[in-house]
Write a protein that holds these residues in place. Structure first.
Motif, PDB file in Angstrom:
ATOM      1  N   LEU A 119      -2.453  -3.402  -7.596  1.00  0.00           N
ATOM      2  CA  LEU A 119      -1.683  -3.599  -8.832  1.00  0.00           C
ATOM      3  C   LEU A 119      -0.546  -4.544  -8.476  1.00  0.00           C
ATOM      4  N   PRO A 120      -0.564  -5.763  -9.031  1.00  0.00           N
ATOM      5  CA  PRO A 120       0.355  -6.800  -8.575  1.00  0.00           C
ATOM      6  C   PRO A 120       1.732  -6.715  -9.232  1.00  0.00           C
ATOM      7  N   GLY A 121       2.628  -7.556  -8.740  1.00  0.00           N
ATOM      8  CA  GLY A 121       3.980  -7.626  -9.278  1.00  0.00           C
ATOM      9  C   GLY A 121       4.046  -8.430 -10.562  1.00  0.00           C
ATOM     10  N   GLY A 122       5.216  -8.392 -11.172  1.00  0.00           N
ATOM     11  CA  GLY A 122       5.415  -9.117 -12.421  1.00  0.00           C
ATOM     12  C   GLY A 122       6.265  -8.302 -13.368  1.00  0.00           C
ATOM     13  N   PHE A 123       6.106  -8.575 -14.636  1.00  0.00           N
ATOM     14  CA  PHE A 123       6.890  -7.876 -15.670  1.00  0.00           C
ATOM     15  C   PHE A 123       5.944  -7.483 -16.802  1.00  0.00           C
ATOM     16  N   SER A 124       5.024  -6.566 -16.520  1.00  0.00           N
ATOM     17  CA  SER A 124       4.062  -6.173 -17.530  1.00  0.00           C
ATOM     18  C   SER A 124       4.808  -5.699 -18.781  1.00  0.00           C
ATOM     19  N   TYR A 125       4.349  -6.168 -19.916  1.00  0.00           N
ATOM     20  CA  TYR A 125       4.966  -5.830 -21.211  1.00  0.00           C
ATOM     21  C   TYR A 125       6.475  -6.064 -21.201  1.00  0.00           C
ATOM     22  N   GLY A 174     -10.298   8.731  -3.210  1.00  0.00           N
ATOM     23  CA  GLY A 174      -9.926   8.178  -1.904  1.00  0.00           C
ATOM     24  C   GLY A 174      -9.918   6.672  -1.814  1.00  0.00           C
ATOM     25  N   MET A 175     -10.170   5.972  -2.934  1.00  0.00           N
ATOM     26  CA  MET A 175     -10.155   4.512  -2.888  1.00  0.00           C
ATOM     27  C   MET A 175      -8.752   4.004  -2.533  1.00  0.00           C
ATOM     28  N   PRO A 176      -8.656   3.016  -1.611  1.00  0.00           N
ATOM     29  CA  PRO A 176      -7.334   2.468  -1.311  1.00  0.00           C
ATOM     30  C   PRO A 176      -6.732   1.751  -2.528  1.00  0.00           C
ATOM     31  N   VAL A 177      -5.498   2.095  -2.861  1.00  0.00           N
ATOM     32  CA  VAL A 177      -4.785   1.464  -3.977  1.00  0.00           C
ATOM     33  C   VAL A 177      -3.404   1.048  -3.472  1.00  0.00           C
ATOM     34  N   LEU A 178      -3.046  -0.215  -3.723  1.00  0.00           N
ATOM     35  CA  LEU A 178      -1.728  -0.715  -3.336  1.00  0.00           C
ATOM     36  C   LEU A 178      -0.993  -1.192  -4.583  1.00  0.00           C
ATOM     37  N   GLY A 179       0.208  -0.686  -4.794  1.00  0.00           N
ATOM     38  CA  GLY A 179       1.048  -1.145  -5.900  1.00  0.00           C
ATOM     39  C   GLY A 179       2.234  -1.906  -5.349  1.00  0.00           C
ATOM     40  N   ILE A 180       2.362  -3.151  -5.766  1.00  0.00           N
ATOM     41  CA  ILE A 180       3.441  -3.998  -5.271  1.00  0.00           C
ATOM     42  C   ILE A 180       4.437  -4.217  -6.409  1.00  0.00           C
ATOM     43  N   ASN A 226       6.109  -4.302  -9.523  1.00  0.00           N
ATOM     44  CA  ASN A 226       5.731  -3.758 -10.833  1.00  0.00           C
ATOM     45  C   ASN A 226       4.529  -2.811 -10.687  1.00  0.00           C
ATOM     46  N   GLY A 227       3.650  -3.094  -9.747  1.00  0.00           N
ATOM     47  CA  GLY A 227       2.507  -2.209  -9.486  1.00  0.00           C
ATOM     48  C   GLY A 227       2.956  -0.856  -8.955  1.00  0.00           C
ATOM     49  N   PHE A 228       3.995  -0.846  -8.116  1.00  0.00           N
ATOM     50  CA  PHE A 228       4.588   0.404  -7.619  1.00  0.00           C
ATOM     51  C   PHE A 228       5.180   1.175  -8.792  1.00  0.00           C
ATOM     52  N   GLN A 229       5.883   0.459  -9.666  1.00  0.00           N
ATOM     53  CA  GLN A 229       6.467   1.114 -10.845  1.00  0.00           C
ATOM     54  C   GLN A 229       5.368   1.757 -11.694  1.00  0.00           C
ATOM     55  N   MET A 230       4.230   1.046 -11.845  1.00  0.00           N
ATOM     56  CA  MET A 230       3.101   1.611 -12.615  1.00  0.00           C
ATOM     57  C   MET A 230       2.570   2.882 -11.951  1.00  0.00           C
ATOM     58  N   LEU A 231       2.450   2.872 -10.616  1.00  0.00           N
ATOM     59  CA  LEU A 231       1.900   4.033  -9.909  1.00  0.00           C
ATOM     60  C   LEU A 231       2.806   5.254 -10.053  1.00  0.00           C
ATOM     61  N   THR A 232       4.133   5.043 -10.088  1.00  0.00           N
ATOM     62  CA  THR A 232       5.017   6.200 -10.310  1.00  0.00           C
ATOM     63  C   THR A 232       4.903   6.660 -11.762  1.00  0.00           C
ATOM     64  N   GLU A 233       4.806   5.722 -12.692  1.00  0.00           N
ATOM     65  CA  GLU A 233       4.670   6.096 -14.107  1.00  0.00           C
ATOM     66  C   GLU A 233       3.350   6.826 -14.364  1.00  0.00           C
ATOM     67  N   ALA A 234       2.310   6.468 -13.589  1.00  0.00           N
ATOM     68  CA  ALA A 234       0.999   7.112 -13.745  1.00  0.00           C
ATOM     69  C   ALA A 234       0.913   8.409 -12.936  1.00  0.00           C
ATOM     70  N   HIS A 235       2.001   8.766 -12.244  1.00  0.00           N
ATOM     71  CA  HIS A 235       2.091   9.980 -11.426  1.00  0.00           C
ATOM     72  C   HIS A 235       1.122   9.971 -10.244  1.00  0.00           C
ATOM     73  N   LEU A 236       0.678   8.780  -9.839  1.00  0.00           N
ATOM     74  CA  LEU A 236      -0.101   8.708  -8.598  1.00  0.00           C
ATOM     75  C   LEU A 236       0.829   8.730  -7.396  1.00  0.00           C
ATOM     76  N   ASN A 238      -4.066   7.147   0.795  1.00  0.00           N
ATOM     77  CA  ASN A 238      -4.849   5.989   0.308  1.00  0.00           C
ATOM     78  C   ASN A 238      -4.090   5.181  -0.741  1.00  0.00           C
ATOM     79  N   VAL A 239      -3.098   5.810  -1.398  1.00  0.00           N
ATOM     80  CA  VAL A 239      -2.313   5.108  -2.416  1.00  0.00           C
ATOM     81  C   VAL A 239      -0.929   4.808  -1.829  1.00  0.00           C
ATOM     82  N   VAL A 240      -0.573   3.529  -1.813  1.00  0.00           N
ATOM     83  CA  VAL A 240       0.727   3.117  -1.277  1.00  0.00           C
ATOM     84  C   VAL A 240       1.420   2.241  -2.315  1.00  0.00           C
ATOM     85  N   GLY A 241       2.699   2.460  -2.507  1.00  0.00           N
ATOM     86  CA  GLY A 241       3.487   1.596  -3.386  1.00  0.00           C
ATOM     87  C   GLY A 241       4.748   1.163  -2.676  1.00  0.00           C
ATOM     88  N   LEU A 242       5.140  -0.087  -2.886  1.00  0.00           N
ATOM     89  CA  LEU A 242       6.407  -0.571  -2.318  1.00  0.00           C
ATOM     90  C   LEU A 242       6.976  -1.651  -3.218  1.00  0.00           C
TER      91      LEU A 242
END
Lengths: 86, 231
Positions: B46-52, B78-84, B86-96, B187-191
């Motif tokens: 999940l890439p960076g940016g300013f979604s919406y 168990g699929m590897p997921v990386l949130g960078i 804005n992607g990190f922000q999405m992963l916290t909002e999605a409670h992952l 498997n899920v990392v956000g930064l």
């Protein structure tokens, strides 16, 4: 048509950088009596017809699950716009 | 090896993430937020940016996109997921991922080459780093202050789920200098900082060896590729 107001604030124990910036500006403008400002959000939700219990339940769910993030914010008020507390 | 990169309305770094995947030796698969399938992707970024436009809260609206339901299910398998960022922000909002991201403590947008300490090298995305290794990758955000309750922070530290801490400077007021976290399974990392901007000499952060020669971000993607091969 009826309007339901939902108010969301950053959690009291957390830093509110937006409020901090505003209070800093007010102080620079000479409003020295003001010692804190916190900035939150107000949502005005319009529904068709009367506000029934079912509508209010739905709004309460939306407020806690979508309009706010409970990790960083609290829903501090939900009321129908005519002033009656919900 | 195929790694999916999801584009949301307002994503900015999706093509940079795809380029990083290619440079690391995998094939990027471009996915769209409204998709109901991850195609043949074996990992997700999940890439960076300013979604919406960061409306409502950063990442909040994107976290309800159709593809997020697929990503939540895949992450639970168990699929590897990386949130960078804005992607990190999405992963916290999605409670992952736990915690939340708020406006930087000093109120300004920050862009700098940022030193990080790798405090967990046991995740799908960080196993090619040494434990406690210091790396430098770019940071650029307006809402990067990581917060959680004291109990949650204690739990994350106790379980070793803090993956990165800011080193030298804490740029945004993140509690306990936390720059990135992982889920219980690893498997899920956000930064908040951007590994995809430090993958090719000439285009990365400065190092003591040469200007813009930093490629510390490459091992995130190479690590995920190795993790997928091991499955």
């Amino acid at each position: 048509m009826s309007t339901i107001v939902v108010e969301v604030m950053p959690k009291a124990e957390l830093l509110d950088p937006q409020g901090k910036a505003v209070v800093g500006a007010l102080s620079r403008l000479g409003h020295t009596a003001i010692n804190d400002v916190r900035v939150g959000k107000r949502f005005e939700i319009t529904v068709d017809g009367e506000v029934t219990d079912a509508v209010l339940d739905d709004v309460r769910t939306i407020a806690t699950e979508i309009l706010s993030n409970q990790v960083i914010e609290d829903v501090v008020g939900i009321h129908v716009a005519d002033g009656v507390d919900a | 090896m195929k790694i999916g990169v999801v584009t949301f309305p307002g994503s900015l770094d999706d093509r940079d993430a795809a380029r990083a995947v290619r440079l690391a030796g995998a094939e990027p698969v471009m996915l769209w937020h409204a998709d109901h399938s991850l195609g043949d992707a074996q990992a997700i970024i999940l890439p960076g940016g300013f979604s919406y436009g960061d409306y409502l809260r950063a990442g909040a609206i994107a976290s309800h996109a159709p593809i997020m339901a697929e990503i939540v299910q895949a992450a639970e398998r168990g699929m590897p997921v990386l949130g960078i960022c804005n992607g990190f922000q999405m992963l916290t909002e999605a409670h992952l991922l736990p915690g939340g991201l708020i406006r930087n403590a000093n109120g300004t947008f920050i862009r700098r080459d940022q030193a990080l300490r790798v405090t967990n090298n046991d995740t799908a995305w960080t196993h090619l780093f040494e434990r406690d290794e210091e790396i430098v990758i770019p940071l650029k955000n307006g809402e990067g202050g990581f917060i959680a309750s004291d109990e949650e922070l204690d739990r994350l530290e106790g379980e070793g789920r803090v993956v990165f801490r800011y080193e030298g400077v804490n740029p945004n007021g993140s509690l306990r200098d936390i720059a990135g976290v992982t889920n219980a399974r690893g498997n899920v990392v956000g930064l908040m900082p951007h590994p995809e901007h430090a993958v090719e000499a000439g285009f990365g952060p400065d190092t003591t060896a040469a200007m813009r020669s930093g490629t510390d971000g490459l091992r995130f993607f190479a690590g995920a590729i190795e993790a997928m091969q091991a499955v």
